[in-house]
Write a protein that holds these residues in place. Structure first.
Motif, PDB file in Angstrom:
ATOM      1  N   SER A   1       0.817  -1.222   0.000  1.00 23.74           N
ATOM      2  CA  SER A   1       0.000   0.000   0.000  1.00 23.74           C
ATOM      3  C   SER A   1       0.845   1.263   0.000  1.00 23.74           C
ATOM      4  CB  SER A   1      -0.928   0.011   1.218  1.00 23.74           C
ATOM      5  OG  SER A   1      -0.168  -0.063   2.421  1.00 23.74           O
ATOM      6  N   LYS A   2       2.099   1.142   0.478  1.00 25.72           N
ATOM      7  CA  LYS A   2       2.933   2.338   0.534  1.00 25.72           C
ATOM      8  C   LYS A   2       3.638   2.621  -0.785  1.00 25.72           C
ATOM      9  CE  LYS A   2       3.799   2.143   5.512  1.00 25.72           C
ATOM     10  NZ  LYS A   2       4.835   2.106   6.579  1.00 25.72           N
ATOM     11  N   ARG A   3       3.541   1.696  -1.728  1.00 26.93           N
ATOM     12  CA  ARG A   3       4.262   1.870  -2.985  1.00 26.93           C
ATOM     13  C   ARG A   3       3.593   2.906  -3.892  1.00 26.93           C
ATOM     14  NH1 ARG A   3       7.922  -2.109  -4.530  1.00 26.93           N
ATOM     15  NH2 ARG A   3       8.879  -2.964  -2.662  1.00 26.93           N
ATOM     16  N   LEU A   4       2.273   2.944  -3.878  1.00 27.76           N
ATOM     17  CA  LEU A   4       1.578   3.845  -4.809  1.00 27.76           C
ATOM     18  C   LEU A   4       0.305   4.360  -4.159  1.00 27.76           C
ATOM     19  CD1 LEU A   4       1.553   5.072  -7.652  1.00 27.76           C
ATOM     20  CD2 LEU A   4       0.173   3.131  -8.392  1.00 27.76           C
ATOM     21  N   ARG A   5       0.324   5.628  -3.766  1.00 26.87           N
ATOM     22  CA  ARG A   5      -0.858   6.263  -3.193  1.00 26.87           C
ATOM     23  C   ARG A   5      -1.610   6.976  -4.304  1.00 26.87           C
ATOM     24  NH1 ARG A   5      -1.615   3.870   1.305  1.00 26.87           N
ATOM     25  NH2 ARG A   5      -2.982   5.584   1.955  1.00 26.87           N
ATOM     26  N   LEU A   6      -2.921   6.881  -4.253  1.00 25.73           N
ATOM     27  CA  LEU A   6      -3.748   7.488  -5.293  1.00 25.73           C
ATOM     28  C   LEU A   6      -3.617   9.002  -5.272  1.00 25.73           C
ATOM     29  CD1 LEU A   6      -5.902   7.207  -7.518  1.00 25.73           C
ATOM     30  CD2 LEU A   6      -7.634   7.351  -5.726  1.00 25.73           C
ATOM     31  N   ARG A   7      -3.386   9.580  -6.440  1.00 26.66           N
ATOM     32  CA  ARG A   7      -3.353  11.025  -6.614  1.00 26.66           C
ATOM     33  C   ARG A   7      -4.286  11.389  -7.763  1.00 26.66           C
ATOM     34  NH1 ARG A   7      -1.227  10.270  -2.534  1.00 26.66           N
ATOM     35  NH2 ARG A   7       0.874  10.829  -1.795  1.00 26.66           N
ATOM     36  N   VAL A   8      -4.677  12.648  -7.789  1.00 24.91           N
ATOM     37  CA  VAL A   8      -5.529  13.109  -8.888  1.00 24.91           C
ATOM     38  C   VAL A   8      -4.811  12.938 -10.221  1.00 24.91           C
ATOM     39  CG1 VAL A   8      -6.680  15.133  -9.879  1.00 24.91           C
ATOM     40  CG2 VAL A   8      -6.837  14.700  -7.436  1.00 24.91           C
ATOM     41  N   GLY A   9      -3.483  13.030 -10.197  1.00 29.42           N
ATOM     42  CA  GLY A   9      -2.711  12.835 -11.424  1.00 29.42           C
ATOM     43  C   GLY A   9      -2.918  11.458 -12.025  1.00 29.42           C
ATOM     44  N   HIS A  10      -3.109  10.431 -11.181  1.00 29.62           N
ATOM     45  CA  HIS A  10      -3.366   9.086 -11.692  1.00 29.62           C
ATOM     46  C   HIS A  10      -4.727   9.026 -12.390  1.00 29.62           C
ATOM     47  CE1 HIS A  10      -0.588   7.939  -8.163  1.00 29.62           C
ATOM     48  NE2 HIS A  10       0.116   7.885  -9.281  1.00 29.62           N
ATOM     49  N   ILE A  11      -5.734   9.662 -11.773  1.00 31.35           N
ATOM     50  CA  ILE A  11      -7.067   9.682 -12.390  1.00 31.35           C
ATOM     51  C   ILE A  11      -7.019  10.459 -13.701  1.00 31.35           C
ATOM     52  CG2 ILE A  11      -9.473  10.387 -12.077  1.00 31.35           C
ATOM     53  CD1 ILE A  11      -9.083  10.093  -9.081  1.00 31.35           C
ATOM     54  N   ARG A  12      -6.238  11.528 -13.719  1.00 29.74           N
ATOM     55  CA  ARG A  12      -6.101  12.323 -14.942  1.00 29.74           C
ATOM     56  C   ARG A  12      -5.472  11.488 -16.050  1.00 29.74           C
ATOM     57  NH1 ARG A  12      -3.819  16.388 -12.712  1.00 29.74           N
ATOM     58  NH2 ARG A  12      -5.541  17.879 -12.710  1.00 29.74           N
ATOM     59  N   GLN A  13      -4.451  10.706 -15.711  1.00 28.99           N
ATOM     60  CA  GLN A  13      -3.822   9.842 -16.712  1.00 28.99           C
ATOM     61  C   GLN A  13      -4.783   8.777 -17.221  1.00 28.99           C
ATOM     62  OE1 GLN A  13      -0.163   8.455 -14.776  1.00 28.99           O
ATOM     63  NE2 GLN A  13       1.018   9.727 -16.176  1.00 28.99           N
ATOM     64  N   LEU A  14      -5.567   8.198 -16.322  1.00 28.81           N
ATOM     65  CA  LEU A  14      -6.550   7.201 -16.728  1.00 28.81           C
ATOM     66  C   LEU A  14      -7.586   7.809 -17.663  1.00 28.81           C
ATOM     67  CD1 LEU A  14      -6.991   5.444 -13.274  1.00 28.81           C
ATOM     68  CD2 LEU A  14      -6.199   4.314 -15.358  1.00 28.81           C
ATOM     69  N   LEU A  15      -8.011   9.046 -17.375  1.00 24.78           N
ATOM     70  CA  LEU A  15      -8.974   9.735 -18.240  1.00 24.78           C
ATOM     71  C   LEU A  15      -8.369  10.007 -19.613  1.00 24.78           C
ATOM     72  CD1 LEU A  15     -11.557  11.313 -18.869  1.00 24.78           C
ATOM     73  CD2 LEU A  15     -10.546  13.289 -17.716  1.00 24.78           C
ATOM     74  N   ASP A  16      -7.149  10.536 -19.630  1.00 23.75           N
ATOM     75  CA  ASP A  16      -6.492  10.825 -20.915  1.00 23.75           C
ATOM     76  C   ASP A  16      -6.348   9.551 -21.746  1.00 23.75           C
ATOM     77  OD1 ASP A  16      -6.285  13.457 -20.218  1.00 23.75           O
ATOM     78  OD2 ASP A  16      -4.176  13.382 -19.658  1.00 23.75           O
ATOM     79  N   CYS A  17      -5.976   8.458 -21.082  1.00 23.72           N
ATOM     80  CA  CYS A  17      -5.800   7.193 -21.788  1.00 23.72           C
ATOM     81  C   CYS A  17      -7.136   6.688 -22.329  1.00 23.72           C
ATOM     82  CB  CYS A  17      -5.190   6.160 -20.842  1.00 23.72           C
ATOM     83  SG  CYS A  17      -4.495   4.726 -21.676  1.00 23.72           S
ATOM     84  N   ALA A  18      -8.207   6.856 -21.542  1.00 24.87           N
ATOM     85  CA  ALA A  18      -9.542   6.435 -21.977  1.00 24.87           C
ATOM     86  C   ALA A  18      -9.994   7.223 -23.197  1.00 24.87           C
ATOM     87  CB  ALA A  18     -10.536   6.602 -20.834  1.00 24.87           C
ATOM     88  N   LEU A  19      -9.704   8.524 -23.214  1.00 24.85           N
ATOM     89  CA  LEU A  19     -10.116   9.368 -24.333  1.00 24.85           C
ATOM     90  C   LEU A  19      -9.362   9.004 -25.606  1.00 24.85           C
ATOM     91  CD1 LEU A  19     -10.336  12.829 -22.513  1.00 24.85           C
ATOM     92  CD2 LEU A  19     -12.223  11.364 -23.207  1.00 24.85           C
ATOM     93  N   ARG A  20      -8.129   8.553 -25.449  1.00 25.36           N
ATOM     94  CA  ARG A  20      -7.360   8.132 -26.625  1.00 25.36           C
ATOM     95  C   ARG A  20      -7.754   6.722 -27.076  1.00 25.36           C
ATOM     96  NH1 ARG A  20      -2.727  10.741 -28.342  1.00 25.36           N
ATOM     97  NH2 ARG A  20      -2.211  12.637 -27.205  1.00 25.36           N
TER      98      ARG A  20
END
Length: 788
Positions: free
Chosen positions: A433-452
Motif C-alpha cells: 500500500s505504501k508503494r503507490l498512493r492514489l493522486r488526482v494525477g493518476h485519475i487524470r492519466q486514466l482519463l487521458d488514456c480512456a479518451l485516446r
C-alpha cells in the motif's frame, strides 16, 4: 576579496540598461495591497499603475507567538435588528467558549456544516480569532476541502471580518493558511487575490512569495509576475527570496515554455543577488536551477546564452560545468534531439559509465533515472525504456516511487492502452500500500488514456466519471479532484484529419482565450481577433503549442491569412521547435487557394497551372524529406487528392505505410481513410475492396467512427455512379459492388463491437477508480484507529 564579473546573457541593450538603473517604482519599506480581483486583460501600463498605487505603509511586525483567544481581545457584535444582506453579527465570546471551542478542536463534519449554515442562513459569524483554532486544526489534518468550503461561505463578508479584527497577527496567519490551502486545491485566481492582501503585512514568507508568483503565471498575468519578481529581487529586506524561490519561479515559467521570461529572470537575479557586496550561499543558483536553465537553453538551441551563463564568475565558482550533472544533462538532451542515436556510440554502455560515476549518490542516480525515462518516453524508445526500468529495479538504494510510475504510465497513455494501464497500476498496488498512493494525477492519466483508447465514447466516459467523482467524500479525500472536474468541462476536440478526433483537457485560460478568438473569427471580426492576439502579446502571455496551432488553423480555414501571419510572427518565436505540420498547414492554404482560383476562373485554366501546384508539392517533399513522419506524408497525400494528383498521392501513401506504427489504431484509421479516398477517386474498385477487407481483418485497426462509415458509403456510391470509368472486366463483374457492400457491413459490425467494448472498459474504469479511492479511505481509517 572575491572579485565578481558578470557575463550577461544576451538581451536588448535597452533592457539591460533598465535593469542596471534604479528601480522605476521606488520601494521603501512598503507593501502591495489590492484585494479586488485582478483584471486579466490589464495591459502593461495598468500593471505598472497597479504596482505603483498598491504600495502602503507596513503594519507592525507580528510577534513569534500568537494568542488567538487573548482575554483583552474584544469581539465587536453588530445588533441583529435591521441587518441588510451584507451585515453580520458575531458569536459572543461567552457562547464561543461554552459551546464552540471544544467542537472546533474536534472539527467533525457536523460542526463544519453548522458553521457554514450559520453564516449562510442566519448571517451569524465567527470572528477571525474564533475561526483560527478550527482552521489550524483542519490544516494540521490536511483537510483542505473543508477549509475552502468555510472560506467560500465567509468570502463575501471577509472585509467585515477584517475590519472587526483587532489583532493584525491573526489576519496575517489566517491569510497565510488560506493561500497555502487554495494553492493545494489549485484555485489560483483566489490565491492571487489573497496574496495581494497578504503582502501588505510584514514577515512575508518566501514560500508564500513562490505561491503568489505561480498564481500570477497560472492566471495568465506573466507581465505582473515579472514586475513583482523584479520588485522582490531588488528589495530583499521586504521580500526574502533564496535560490529555492528562484528555482520554483523558473520551473513554473518553463512549464509554459516561456524562454524569454526565464532568461530575463536569471539575468536580473545575477545582477541583484550575486553582487560582491551581498553575495550569499543561499542566493547563488544551485545545481538543479542551473540544470533547468541548461536544459532550456539546449532545448531552444541558444548556445550563446548557455555559454554566457556558464562563464559567469559566480556560476563558475559552483563547479557546475565540471560536475557529473552537467554531463548527464548534456547526454539526455542529445538523446532527446537524437543527435547521438545513430552514431557509433553504445548508449547502454554510456549510461553504465554515468551510473558508475554516481555510485555513491543515490539521490543523483534517482534523478538521472527519471531524466532518462522521460527522454525515452518523449522519443518513444520502448526498448531502452524497459532497459532503464530493469536497472532501476535492481538498484536497491533507489525506491521505485510514484515519480517513476507517473513517467511509465505516460507510455500507456500515449498509445491509448487503457486496460494495460489499469493492469500496471493494479500490479504496483499489490506490491504494498505504501508503494503507490492514489493522486488526482493518476485519475487524470486514466482519463487521458480512456479518451485516446475510445474517442467515440468521450462524452459517455466523461459524464460517467463526473457522476462517480463529484461526491463530497471523494472531494475531501482528494483535494484537487474539484479542479479535475472543472477540466473535464473544458475538454476540447483535437482532430487528426476529418475522420478521427479525440478530446483533450485544456488549461482554463487557453480555453477561454480560444473561445473568444473563435467567436471573433467565425463572425468575421478581424479587428477584434487582431486586438485579442496583440493584447496577449502585450501581457507577455506565451501560449502552448496546441493553442497556437489550433488558432492558426482557424485563421487559415476562415481565409484570414493576414491574421494567421500576425499570430505566426508573434508566437512562433516562443517555441524551441516548430513541427513540420505548421509549414504543411501554410502549404495547404496556398495550394488550395491557388487551386480554387483556377477552378473559379480567376486564373486561366491550363495544365501548366495545375502542374505548377504539383511541382510545389514535390519540391516541399524534397526539401523536408529527412524530417517527415507518418502524419506528414498523409497530409501531403491528402493535398494531392485535393488537386486530383492521384499518382503522387499513391506514392506518398506507400512511403507513409513504411513509417506506420503497427500498434497504433490512430494511425491505421488515418491511413485507411486516405487510401480509400485515393482508390475511389482514381476508380480502382479492386484496390478499394481489398483495402476494406484488410481493415476488417486487421486486429490493430480497432478504431472505426460513424463519420468514416458514412464517408466510405459515399465513396462506394461514387464508384457505382461512375461505372463507366472502371475497367471493362470489372464493369461486367456483378459481384464487385456486392463485395464492397459486404465489407462495409463487416466494418459497421466492427464499429458496433468496438463501441460495446468501449462501454465495457468504461465500466471497468469507473469500478477501478472507485475501488482504489475506497480502499485508500479504508486504509486511512484503519491507520487512524491504530494511532488512537
Amino acid at each position: 576579496m572575491i572579485r565578481i564579473k558578470h557575463s550577461l546573457l544576451p538581451f536588448p541593450h535597452a533592457l539591460r540598461r533598465k535593469l542596471t538603473e534604479p528601480a522605476i517604482f521606488v520601494l521603501q519599506p512598503r507593501w502591495f495591497s489590492c484585494f479586488k480581483q485582478i483584471d486579466e486583460q490589464r495591459n502593461k501600463d495598468d500593471i505598472a499603475n497597479w504596482v505603483r498605487n498598491s504600495l502602503h505603509e507596513p503594519m507592525s511586525s507580528p510577534s513569534p507567538t500568537v494568542n488567538f483567544m487573548h482575554p483583552e481581545i474584544q469581539v465587536i457584535e453588530v445588533p441583529a435588528q435591521g441587518l441588510d444582506s451584507n451585515t453580520i453579527s458575531f458569536v459572543p465570546m461567552e457562547e464561543y467558549f461554552t459551546r464552540w471551542n471544544s467542537l472546533f478542536k474536534v472539527a467533525d463534519e457536523n460542526t463544519i456544516r453548522l458553521v457554514i449554515s450559520m453564516i449562510q442562513s442566519n448571517k451569524k459569524a465567527f470572528s477571525l480569532q474564533q475561526l483560527m483554532p478550527l482552521v489550524q486544526h483542519l490544516k494540521a489534518k490536511r483537510r483542505c476541502y473543508e477549509i475552502d468550503t468555510i472560506f467560500t461561505a465567509y468570502q463575501d463578508y471577509f472585509s467585515v471580518l477584517k475590519r472587526h479584527n483587532l489583532d493584525p497577527k491573526v489576519e496575517h496567519l489566517f491569510l497565510e493558511i488560506m493561500i497555502s490551502t487554495e494553492a493545494t486545491l489549485g484555485n489560483y485566481s483566489l490565491c492571487e487575490t489573497l496574496f495581494s492582501d497578504y503582502i501588505k503585512h510584514s514577515k512575508v514568507k518566501p514560500r508564500i512569495i513562490s505561491i503568489g508568483l505561480r498564481s500570477f503565471i497560472e492566471n495568465g498575468n506573466v507581465q505582473l509576475a515579472k514586475e513583482f519578481f523584479s520588485q522582490a529581487v531588488k528589495n530583499p529586506d521586504t521580500f526574502p527570496m533564496t535560490n529555492k524561490e528562484l528555482f520554483l519561479f523558473l520551473r513554473d515559467l518553463s512549464c509554459y515554455n516561456d524562454f524569454a521570461s526565464m532568461r530575463f529572470s536569471i539575468n536580473l537575479w545575477l545582477i541583484e543577488k550575486c553582487q560582491e557586496n551581498n553575495l550569499c550561499v543561499n542566493t547563488i543558483p544551485d545545481f538543479r536551477t542551473l540544470s533547468l536553465l541548461h536544459r532550456t537553453f539546449k532545448l531552444f538551441k541558444d548556445e550563446t546564452s548557455l555559454n554566457n551563463l556558464l562563464s559567469n564568475s559566480v556560476i563558475e565558482t559552483t563547479g557546475y560545468k565540471e560536475s557529473i550533472l552537467f554531463q548527464t544533462t548534456e547526454f539526455c538532451q542529445d538523446l532527446r534531439d537524437r543527435s547521438i542515436m545513430y552514431q557509433n556510440i553504445d548508449i547502454n554502455e554510456k549510461i553504465a559509465l554515468f551510473l558508475e560515476a554516481l555510485k555513491g549518490e543515490p539521490l543523483d542516480r534517482r534523478d538521472f533515472y527519471l531524466n532518462l525515462l522521460k527522454t525515452f518516453v518523449s522519443i518513444d524508445d520502448i526498448k531502452r525504456l524497459k532497459y532503464i526500468m530493469t536497472v532501476v529495479q535492481e538498484d536497491r538504494d533507489v525506491p521505485l516511487s510514484n515519480a517513476f510510475h507517473v513517467v511509465i504510465a505516460k507510455c500507456f497513455v500515449n498509445r491509448g492502452l487503457l486496460e494495460h494501464l489499469m493492469e500496471y497500476y493494479t500490479c504496483v498496488r499489490k506490491q504494498g500500500s505504501k508503494r503507490l498512493r492514489l493522486r488526482v494525477g493518476h485519475i487524470r492519466q486514466l482519463l487521458d488514456c480512456a479518451l485516446r483508447s475510445y474517442p467515440i465514447l468521450a462524452e459517455e466516459m466523461t459524464n460517467e466519471l463526473k457522476i462517480l467523482l463529484n461526491k463530497g467524500k471523494y472531494l475531501r479525500r482528494l483535494p484537487r479532484l474539484k479542479l479535475l472536474l472543472l477540466e473535464i468541462d473544458r475538454l476540447r476536440t483535437q482532430s487528426m484529419g476529418k475522420y478521427y478526433a479525440y478530446r483533450t483537457r485544456v488549461p482554463k485560460l487557453e480555453y477561454e482565450r480560444l473561445g473568444v478568438l473563435r467567436s471573433q473569427i467565425l463572425s468575421g471580426d478581424v479587428a477584434g481577433a487582431k486586438s485579442t492576439i496583440l493584447e496577449n502579446i502585450r501581457q507577455g502571455i506565451t501560449p502552448r503549442f496546441d493553442f497556437y496551432f489550433l488558432a492558426l488553423r482557424m485563421c487559415l480555414d476562415s481565409d484570414m491569412p493576414s491574421l494567421a501571419k500576425l499570430l505566426d510572427d508573434s508566437c512562433s518565436a516562443s517555441f524551441h521547435k516548430i513541427p513540420l505540420k505548421v509549414h504543411i498547414t501554410w502549404l495547404r492554404y496556398e495550394i488550395i487557394s491557388r487551386y480554387k482560383n483556377v477552378l473559379n476562373g480567376t486564373e486561366m485554366l491550363s495544365s501548366n497551372k495545375i502542374q505548377s501546384l504539383k511541382d510545389q508539392l514535390a519540391e516541399f517533399k524534397r526539401n523536408h524529406e529527412s524530417s517527415m513522419n507518418f502524419q506528414n506524408y498523409l497530409q501531403l497525400a491528402q493535398l494531392c487528392v485535393y488537386i486530383r494528383d492521384y499518382r503522387h498521392a499513391s506514392a506518398l501513401l506507400l512511403e507513409a505505410y513504411g513509417l506506420i506504427d503497427k500498434q497504433s489504431s490512430q494511425q491505421w484509421i488515418m491511413y485507411y481513410m486516405t487510401s480509400l479516398k485515393v482508390h475511389a477517386r482514381s476508380y480502382k474498385i479492386a484496390e478499394f475492396q481489398e483495402l476494406l477487407k484488410e481493415w476488417n481483418t486487421n486486429p490493430n485497426a480497432k478504431w472505426v467512427t460513424h463519420s468514416c462509415i458514412r464517408e466510405i458509403k459515399s465513396l462506394s456510391r461514387l464508384l457505382h455512379r461512375r461505372k463507366d470509368k472502371l475497367d471493362v472486366s470489372l464493369r461486367s463483374d456483378p459481384d464487385s459492388f456486392k463485395k464492397i457492400t459486404s465489407e462495409i457491413n463487416f466494418l459497421v459490425e466492427k464499429y458496433v463491437n468496438y463501441k460495446f467494448e468501449g462501454l465495457n472498459v468504461m465500466r471497468k474504469l469507473t469500478f477501478f477508480i472507485k475501488r482504489w479511492i475506497e480502499q485508500e479511505s479504508e486504509d486511512s481509517s484503519s491507520s487512524a484507529r491504530k494511532k488512537r
